[in-house]
Design a protein around this motif. Sequence first.
Motif, PDB file in Angstrom:
ATOM      1  N   LEU A  66      -2.186  -0.871  -0.869  1.00 28.07           N
ATOM      2  CA  LEU A  66      -1.147  -0.111  -1.059  1.00 28.07           C
ATOM      3  C   LEU A  66       0.018  -0.075   0.358  1.00 28.07           C
ATOM      4  CD1 LEU A  66      -3.038   3.053  -2.450  1.00 28.07           C
ATOM      5  CD2 LEU A  66      -1.470   1.344  -3.732  1.00 28.07           C
ATOM      6  N   ARG A  89      -6.586   5.341  -6.153  1.00 30.14           N
ATOM      7  CA  ARG A  89      -6.004   5.536  -4.875  1.00 30.14           C
ATOM      8  C   ARG A  89      -7.034   5.299  -3.626  1.00 30.14           C
ATOM      9  NH1 ARG A  89      -1.225   6.152  -2.094  1.00 30.14           N
ATOM     10  NH2 ARG A  89      -1.624   6.900   0.035  1.00 30.14           N
ATOM     11  N   ARG A  94       0.589  -0.511  -6.643  1.00 34.30           N
ATOM     12  CA  ARG A  94       1.244   0.932  -6.637  1.00 34.30           C
ATOM     13  C   ARG A  94       1.402   1.700  -8.167  1.00 34.30           C
ATOM     14  NH1 ARG A  94       6.435   0.462  -2.839  1.00 34.30           N
ATOM     15  NH2 ARG A  94       6.661   2.648  -3.260  1.00 34.30           N
ATOM     16  N   ALA A 124       6.451   0.631 -10.612  1.00 32.55           N
ATOM     17  CA  ALA A 124       6.435   0.573  -9.239  1.00 32.55           C
ATOM     18  C   ALA A 124       7.252  -0.571  -8.750  1.00 32.55           C
ATOM     19  CB  ALA A 124       4.824   0.570  -8.831  1.00 32.55           C
TER      20      ALA A 124
END
Length: 159
Positions: A133, A124, A114, A37
């Motif tokens: 995030l 999440r 991420r 990420a």
Amino acid sequence: MSDAVESLDDIKDLGAGAAPSATPAEPKIDEHGRAYATGRRKEATARVWLKRGSGKITINGKDQEQYFARPVLRMVIKQPLEVAGRETEYDVVATVKGSGLSGQAGAVRHGISRALVNFEPDLRATLKPHSFLTRDPRAVERKKYGRAKARRSFQFSKR
């Protein structure tokens, strides 16, 4: 004609049937067992790779204690792992450039968050409420012409 809507109850029934199926998101892991990420903060950009391990964090080839000497910055980059309860489960390798140490720490934190979601999509829901995030949009305001700095005027002299 069976699709005709005759009352509001029919519309509610149509909406309930068209709900998206709750299929779990697929993890994004490469052939080496790593999740990748990119994190950003101010002018800093961090590329982060996450893999199963013992919890070692390496930044630009150095251990986190060497790269981020201030304890506050080390705390910042560990936040997503602590909230997710995965401090000792993943090794983090990051390369970061641009900005200063504070911006780089924020970029690494964003990248780790991420990458965690790419490795375990179920996290999440855990990370989102803490705004890990979300890319922090704040940046230095540019200098304007006719001004000493972005907003500061030159000193006024009457004579």
